[in-house]
Design a protein around this motif. Sequence first.
Motif, short mmCIF file in Angstrom:
data_model
loop_
_atom_site.label_atom_id
_atom_site.label_comp_id
_atom_site.label_asym_id
_atom_site.label_seq_id
_atom_site.Cartn_x
_atom_site.Cartn_y
_atom_site.Cartn_z
N ILE A 93 0.83 -1.21 0.00
CA ILE A 93 0.00 0.00 0.00
C ILE A 93 0.86 1.26 0.00
CG2 ILE A 93 -1.94 -1.16 1.10
CD1 ILE A 93 -1.24 0.24 3.69
N GLY A 94 2.07 1.16 0.53
CA GLY A 94 2.97 2.30 0.50
C GLY A 94 3.41 2.64 -0.92
N LEU A 95 3.73 1.62 -1.72
CA LEU A 95 4.14 1.87 -3.10
C LEU A 95 2.96 2.38 -3.92
CD1 LEU A 95 6.53 -1.15 -3.77
CD2 LEU A 95 7.13 1.23 -3.29
N LEU A 96 1.76 1.89 -3.64
CA LEU A 96 0.57 2.45 -4.31
C LEU A 96 0.39 3.91 -3.92
CD1 LEU A 96 -2.00 -0.49 -3.96
CD2 LEU A 96 -0.92 0.33 -6.06
N ASN A 97 0.61 4.21 -2.65
CA ASN A 97 0.48 5.58 -2.18
C ASN A 97 1.52 6.49 -2.82
OD1 ASN A 97 -0.74 7.58 -0.49
ND2 ASN A 97 0.94 7.38 0.95
N MET A 98 2.70 5.95 -3.11
CA MET A 98 3.76 6.74 -3.74
C MET A 98 3.34 7.29 -5.10
SD MET A 98 6.73 7.38 -2.31
CE MET A 98 7.73 7.62 -3.78
N ILE A 100 0.71 8.81 -5.75
CA ILE A 100 0.01 10.08 -5.61
C ILE A 100 0.64 10.99 -4.55
CG2 ILE A 100 -2.22 9.23 -6.41
CD1 ILE A 100 -3.06 8.84 -3.53
N PHE A 101 1.48 10.42 -3.67
CA PHE A 101 2.09 11.22 -2.61
C PHE A 101 3.52 10.76 -2.42
CE2 PHE A 101 2.71 12.07 2.08
CZ PHE A 101 2.77 13.45 1.95
N GLU A 102 4.47 11.54 -2.94
CA GLU A 102 5.86 11.10 -3.00
C GLU A 102 6.57 11.13 -1.66
OE1 GLU A 102 7.68 13.42 -6.07
OE2 GLU A 102 6.87 12.15 -7.66
N ALA A 103 5.93 11.70 -0.63
CA ALA A 103 6.55 11.71 0.71
C ALA A 103 5.99 10.59 1.58
CB ALA A 103 6.34 13.06 1.38
N ASP A 104 5.48 9.54 0.95
CA ASP A 104 4.92 8.40 1.70
C ASP A 104 5.92 7.83 2.70
OD1 ASP A 104 3.06 5.92 1.97
OD2 ASP A 104 5.01 5.08 1.42
N ILE A 105 5.40 7.42 3.85
CA ILE A 105 6.26 6.80 4.87
C ILE A 105 6.00 5.31 5.02
CG2 ILE A 105 4.71 7.17 6.85
CD1 ILE A 105 7.19 7.89 8.51
N LEU A 106 4.87 4.81 4.46
CA LEU A 106 4.46 3.43 4.73
C LEU A 106 5.44 2.41 4.15
CD1 LEU A 106 0.60 3.68 4.18
CD2 LEU A 106 1.88 3.77 6.33
N PHE A 161 13.23 7.05 -8.62
CA PHE A 161 12.74 6.23 -7.51
C PHE A 161 12.34 4.83 -7.98
CE2 PHE A 161 9.24 4.49 -5.00
CZ PHE A 161 9.77 4.56 -3.71
N TRP A 162 11.75 4.72 -9.17
CA TRP A 162 11.21 3.44 -9.62
C TRP A 162 12.24 2.57 -10.33
CZ3 TRP A 162 6.86 2.18 -7.40
CH2 TRP A 162 6.00 3.20 -6.96
N THR A 163 13.50 2.93 -10.27
CA THR A 163 14.56 2.06 -10.76
C THR A 163 15.18 1.33 -9.57
OG1 THR A 163 16.35 3.69 -10.52
CG2 THR A 163 15.05 3.76 -12.57
N PRO A 164 15.76 0.16 -9.78
CA PRO A 164 16.35 -0.59 -8.65
C PRO A 164 17.38 0.23 -7.87
CG PRO A 164 16.16 -2.02 -10.56
CD PRO A 164 15.79 -0.64 -11.03
N ALA A 165 18.30 0.89 -8.57
CA ALA A 165 19.34 1.66 -7.88
C ALA A 165 18.74 2.85 -7.15
CB ALA A 165 20.39 2.13 -8.89
N GLY A 166 17.81 3.56 -7.80
CA GLY A 166 17.18 4.71 -7.18
C GLY A 166 16.34 4.34 -5.98
N PHE A 167 15.63 3.22 -6.07
CA PHE A 167 14.80 2.77 -4.95
C PHE A 167 15.65 2.45 -3.74
CE2 PHE A 167 12.67 -0.51 -2.47
CZ PHE A 167 11.42 0.07 -2.25
N VAL A 168 16.73 1.70 -3.95
CA VAL A 168 17.61 1.32 -2.83
C VAL A 168 18.27 2.55 -2.23
CG1 VAL A 168 19.71 0.07 -2.23
CG2 VAL A 168 18.00 -1.01 -3.69
N HIS A 295 -5.82 11.19 4.94
CA HIS A 295 -5.34 12.57 4.87
C HIS A 295 -4.70 12.88 3.52
CE1 HIS A 295 -0.96 11.86 5.34
NE2 HIS A 295 -0.78 13.17 5.30
N ILE A 296 -4.34 11.84 2.78
CA ILE A 296 -3.82 12.03 1.43
C ILE A 296 -4.96 12.01 0.41
CG2 ILE A 296 -2.32 11.03 -0.35
CD1 ILE A 296 -0.66 9.86 2.02
N LEU A 297 -5.78 10.95 0.45
CA LEU A 297 -6.84 10.82 -0.54
C LEU A 297 -7.94 11.86 -0.35
CD1 LEU A 297 -7.21 6.92 -0.70
CD2 LEU A 297 -5.90 8.42 -2.21
#
Length: 353
Positions: A93-98, A100-106, A161-168, A295-297
């Motif tokens: 759910i955190g990646l789904l939230n990302m 629409i909200f790039e500061a996701d903490i989940l 963010f959505w690349t392996p190196a960027g995500f890590v 609070h996001i949606l």
Amino acid sequence: MTNAPNPAPQSRLVGLDLARYLAFVGMVIVNFKIAMGADNDGGVLGLLSGALEGRAAATFVVLAGIGIGLAGSKALDLTISVSLRRAVFLLAIGLLNMLIFEADILHYYAFYFLFGVLLLPLSSRALVWVILALNLGFVAMVFAFEYDTGWNWETFAYADFWTPAGFVRNLFFNGWHPVIPWLGFLLFGIILSRLALSERRVQMALVGLGTGALAFAEGASIGLTNVLVPLDPEFGLLVTTEPIPPMPLYSLAGFGAASLVIGLCLLLAGPLGKWRVLPLIVPAGRQTLTLYIAHILVGMGTLETLGMLGGQTTAQAVSAALLFSLGATIYAYLWSKLFKRGPIEALMRKLAG
């Protein structure tokens, strides 16, 4: 592992729910300020809302650590199993939230849980050493790698963010809440869970030591900044208490703020219960996962509809955040009259145990 005390009475648990509620409200204020483009424009309101940045979220993570620690003291193997499944749920759910909200903490929480439960059998002393290693390791990483990689600080967009190196890289080093050193907040919560939190002397100690740690971190940051910055402005980053980048004095300030809030909430749980205030707000403290998504949606979705994303003042952002928090508190109270858990909490329990 150090023996944990017996589970404390219900009043103590309610105090933790109160702390969770306050941390949630603080996170809403911070995130609304980011979404609405409100800078700290001076004044008391700016100072108070600025003080929440990084502190509210850190308190939330510490409370998660307390929850894991309390559960582990009763059934370690079951806690590890359930926490690992919940980590998968939070990552999804955190990646789904990302999206629409790039500061996701989940999605960061997923990895806090993963590493936290694997370290749960360690003694409190060993956990302190891990926390120290995380913070010193982060400083070493700042010297070894370019911290700004991937970031556009004007738009707060992370390019790869959505690349392996960027995500890590984002996950462990230069994201909003990187595992190194933010995992330390969860481990600190596990350590706190092994204290007799229901005892007044412990609660008072949390307030006193938390206040002292917070004051020391802020004072040391100001003093060292005045000494180091004239030598080289980049030295200022090493002694900042801002959450970006999360240097050791920031972590110390976060530990202090969390201890102070948790200690105060545990102390106030009794009086507030007698005044019948707690029953009105505790349900929201028990549905913070649902309310975080809301609070996001709902909250930010409404702001977007009203054309208030960007170019707003601190007063407008704080007012919008408090208005949303009031609505969320009323919703959670009414929902609790019909159901035991919030909708996202119930879904997580069904899927992950």
